[in-house]
Design a protein around this motif. Structure first.
Motif, PDB file in Angstrom:
ATOM      1  N   UNK A 205       0.823  -1.205   0.000  1.00  0.00           N
ATOM      2  CA  UNK A 205       0.000   0.000   0.000  1.00  0.00           C
ATOM      3  C   UNK A 205       0.858   1.256   0.000  1.00  0.00           C
ATOM      4  N   UNK A 206       1.961   1.217   0.712  1.00  0.00           N
ATOM      5  CA  UNK A 206       2.871   2.359   0.721  1.00  0.00           C
ATOM      6  C   UNK A 206       3.403   2.631  -0.687  1.00  0.00           C
ATOM      7  N   UNK A 207       3.756   1.582  -1.413  1.00  0.00           N
ATOM      8  CA  UNK A 207       4.220   1.738  -2.792  1.00  0.00           C
ATOM      9  C   UNK A 207       3.126   2.327  -3.674  1.00  0.00           C
ATOM     10  N   UNK A 208       1.926   1.783  -3.559  1.00  0.00           N
ATOM     11  CA  UNK A 208       0.818   2.226  -4.403  1.00  0.00           C
ATOM     12  C   UNK A 208       0.434   3.664  -4.087  1.00  0.00           C
ATOM     13  N   UNK A 209       0.181   3.939  -2.809  1.00  0.00           N
ATOM     14  CA  UNK A 209      -0.260   5.279  -2.410  1.00  0.00           C
ATOM     15  C   UNK A 209       0.855   6.300  -2.650  1.00  0.00           C
ATOM     16  N   UNK A 210       2.110   5.881  -2.515  1.00  0.00           N
ATOM     17  CA  UNK A 210       3.233   6.774  -2.769  1.00  0.00           C
ATOM     18  C   UNK A 210       3.455   7.065  -4.237  1.00  0.00           C
TER      19      UNK A 210
ATOM     20  N   UNK B 136      -2.330   4.904   8.123  1.00  0.00           N
ATOM     21  CA  UNK B 136      -2.565   6.265   7.677  1.00  0.00           C
ATOM     22  C   UNK B 136      -2.192   6.486   6.214  1.00  0.00           C
ATOM     23  N   UNK B 137      -2.591   5.528   5.374  1.00  0.00           N
ATOM     24  CA  UNK B 137      -2.411   5.694   3.940  1.00  0.00           C
ATOM     25  C   UNK B 137      -3.526   6.614   3.457  1.00  0.00           C
ATOM     26  N   UNK B 138      -3.172   7.715   2.847  1.00  0.00           N
ATOM     27  CA  UNK B 138      -4.139   8.732   2.440  1.00  0.00           C
ATOM     28  C   UNK B 138      -4.999   8.227   1.280  1.00  0.00           C
ATOM     29  N   UNK B 139      -6.246   7.962   1.572  1.00  0.00           N
ATOM     30  CA  UNK B 139      -7.188   7.500   0.554  1.00  0.00           C
ATOM     31  C   UNK B 139      -8.570   8.059   0.854  1.00  0.00           C
ATOM     32  N   UNK B 140      -9.366   8.187  -0.197  1.00  0.00           N
ATOM     33  CA  UNK B 140     -10.790   8.460  -0.027  1.00  0.00           C
ATOM     34  C   UNK B 140     -11.469   7.108   0.091  1.00  0.00           C
ATOM     35  N   UNK B 141     -12.297   6.934   1.112  1.00  0.00           N
ATOM     36  CA  UNK B 141     -12.972   5.656   1.330  1.00  0.00           C
ATOM     37  C   UNK B 141     -14.430   5.817   0.931  1.00  0.00           C
ATOM     38  N   UNK B 142     -14.819   5.041  -0.070  1.00  0.00           N
ATOM     39  CA  UNK B 142     -16.120   5.190  -0.706  1.00  0.00           C
ATOM     40  C   UNK B 142     -16.971   3.950  -0.447  1.00  0.00           C
ATOM     41  N   UNK B 143     -18.237   4.161  -0.124  1.00  0.00           N
ATOM     42  CA  UNK B 143     -19.174   3.043   0.002  1.00  0.00           C
ATOM     43  C   UNK B 143     -19.683   2.711  -1.399  1.00  0.00           C
ATOM     44  N   UNK B 144     -19.627   1.437  -1.749  1.00  0.00           N
ATOM     45  CA  UNK B 144     -20.072   0.960  -3.050  1.00  0.00           C
ATOM     46  C   UNK B 144     -21.520   1.387  -3.287  1.00  0.00           C
ATOM     47  N   UNK B 145     -21.774   1.967  -4.442  1.00  0.00           N
ATOM     48  CA  UNK B 145     -23.119   2.438  -4.777  1.00  0.00           C
ATOM     49  C   UNK B 145     -24.120   1.292  -4.827  1.00  0.00           C
ATOM     50  N   UNK B 146     -23.638   0.080  -5.060  1.00  0.00           N
ATOM     51  CA  UNK B 146     -24.524  -1.080  -5.139  1.00  0.00           C
ATOM     52  C   UNK B 146     -24.732  -1.784  -3.799  1.00  0.00           C
ATOM     53  N   UNK B 147     -24.238  -1.177  -2.711  1.00  0.00           N
ATOM     54  CA  UNK B 147     -24.392  -1.784  -1.394  1.00  0.00           C
ATOM     55  C   UNK B 147     -25.879  -1.950  -1.065  1.00  0.00           C
ATOM     56  N   UNK B 148     -26.241  -3.111  -0.611  1.00  0.00           N
ATOM     57  CA  UNK B 148     -27.623  -3.410  -0.248  1.00  0.00           C
ATOM     58  C   UNK B 148     -27.936  -2.740   1.097  1.00  0.00           C
TER      59      UNK B 148
END
Length: 162
Positions: A27-32, A58-70
């Motif tokens: 994740x550090x590689x990806x987020x970096x 503390x990897x900086x990401x936006x956390x999104x709830x899936x629009x298709x969540x029941x």
């Protein structure tokens, strides 16, 4: 690293060289590597593992709830609330237009061994840092880190026993 022109080639190169990295290092590689990373969750076992790792380190990401969540599933609604309270996070409902890539666990299948692909429109990178994890590894992580999960996602769960 050798020069690569496309972001997905850069990630593939990193993964090939560091395929034994643990999840935090991946994740550090990806987020970096990317400025804006989003993670879409519908709260299954693998998503909860990835979410725990993102928030804990503390990897900086936006956390999104899936629009298709029941949203009629009381277990999922409850798990979302428990997860948000435990980690002190607020979930977004829409992926930011500016996202360079999206972390996923369900859209990329382990069968191909691929960690990365483009979305159906060919615009956004999708990366699954858990593509090579199996169910046993996920369960061991959940238990070791006390990650909140839907009991129905745990192997051996029986509704009759609950």
């Amino acid at each position: 690293y050798p020069y690569v022109s496309k972001p997905e080639d850069k990630i593939r190169n990193l993964i090939k060289r560091h395929h034994r990295f643990d999840l935090s290092d991946r994740l550090e590689l990806i987020v970096g590597t990317f400025a804006r990373v989003a993670f879409i969750t519908s709260f299954p076992l693998a998503d909860q593992v990835l979410l725990h790792e993102l928030v804990s380190n503390q990897h900086a990401t936006d956390i999104i709830v899936d629009a298709d969540l029941d949203r009629s599933d009381a277990n999922l609604v409850s798990l979302q609330a428990i997860t948000g309270n435990l980690y002190g996070i607020t979930f977004r409902e829409i992926v930011p237009q500016s996202a360079d890539l999206i972390l996923v666990t369900s859209d990329l299948e382990n069968r191909s061994g691929e960690f990365i692909k483009r979305d159906s429109k060919g615009k956004t990178l999708l990366i699954n840092p858990l593509a090579d994890w199996n169910e046993t590894q996920l369960v061991e992580y959940v238990l070791a880190h006390e990650v909140p999960v839907n009991p129905q996602d745990m192997p051996g769960f029986s509704a009759k026993a609950a």
